[in-house]
Design a protein around this motif. Structure first.
Motif, PDB file in Angstrom:
ATOM      1  N   THR A 132       0.835  -1.198   0.000  1.00 33.07           N
ATOM      2  CA  THR A 132       0.000   0.000   0.000  1.00 33.07           C
ATOM      3  C   THR A 132       0.868   1.246   0.000  1.00 33.07           C
ATOM      4  O   THR A 132       0.614   2.196  -0.743  1.00 33.07           O
TER       5      THR A 132
ATOM      6  N   LEU B 111      -6.926  -4.175  -7.149  1.00 30.51           N
ATOM      7  CA  LEU B 111      -6.817  -3.892  -5.720  1.00 30.51           C
ATOM      8  C   LEU B 111      -8.210  -3.734  -5.117  1.00 30.51           C
ATOM      9  O   LEU B 111      -9.151  -3.326  -5.788  1.00 30.51           O
TER      10      LEU B 111
ATOM     11  N   GLU C   7      -7.658  -1.186  -0.086  1.00 27.06           N
ATOM     12  CA  GLU C   7      -6.271  -0.953  -0.500  1.00 27.06           C
ATOM     13  C   GLU C   7      -6.150   0.359  -1.263  1.00 27.06           C
ATOM     14  O   GLU C   7      -5.212   1.131  -1.044  1.00 27.06           O
TER      15      GLU C   7
END
Length: 188
Positions: A71, A154, A158
């Protein structure tokens, strides 16, 4: 993966360059792909990946282990891409190299690859070009969200962590990005 990354971060903080090389190896293709999809230019994508790694190295002491390393590094790369998009004039070129836009729901409607004819391949390439051109026309705040969601696959959480916005805002931008893509693709 997170345990491996955290061990590498600890080693990097102690000055271990081999550990940093391992991080680069883990993420170089992912960051390049993110940059390429957001900027549409291979040289700029390479620069974004390199700049991301420079920032990771120089700011490794500020990395918070309570967050996923992926991240953090995606946030760095995404912010660099957005900054670059803001600084340049948006130019749409018919000659611009087009990246396949696999992962969008449109492709689920296409025939199985084993049964594809040459004509179907041409149609697939045309659809990919149209989708990529439509993505390129989105405002940066929607473009980055759509790429992270559908091309990088994602989760909303995220993406929220990467762009530092609430999940509800991400949901709204995904919805608005899809609506904008739908409108852009209807005129094709």
């Amino acid at each position: 993966m997170e345990q491996i990354e955290w061990k590498l971060v600890k080693r990097i903080r102690k000055g271990d360059r081999e550990a940093f090389a391992e991080i680069v190896e883990l993420y170089k293709h992912k960051l390049y792909q993110l940059g390429y999809r957001m900027l549409g230019n291979p040289l700029e994508a390479e620069e974004i990946a390199q700049e991301s790694f420079l920032r990771v190295y120089s700011n490794i002491g500020r990395y918070d282990q309570n967050h996923k390393f992926s991240t953090w590094i995606y946030r760095i790369a995404t912010n660099l891409c957005i900054d670059r998009l803001r600084k340049r004039k948006i130019v749409y070129s018919l000659d611009q190299e087009v990246v396949g836009a696999e992962g969008l729901d449109m492709y689920s409607q296409l025939a199985d690859e084993k049964q594809r004819t040459p004509e179907a391949e041409v149609v697939t390439l045309e659809i990919q070009e149209q989708v990529q051109k439509a993505i390129d026309q989105l405002p940066p705040q929607y473009k980055s969200i759509m790429i992270l969601r559908y091309l990088q696959d994602l989760s909303l959480q995220e993406i929220s962590d990467i762009v530092d916005l609430p999940v509800t805002t991400i949901k709204t931008r995904v919805h608005r990005g899809r609506e904008a893509l739908k409108k852009l693709l209807q005129h094709v």
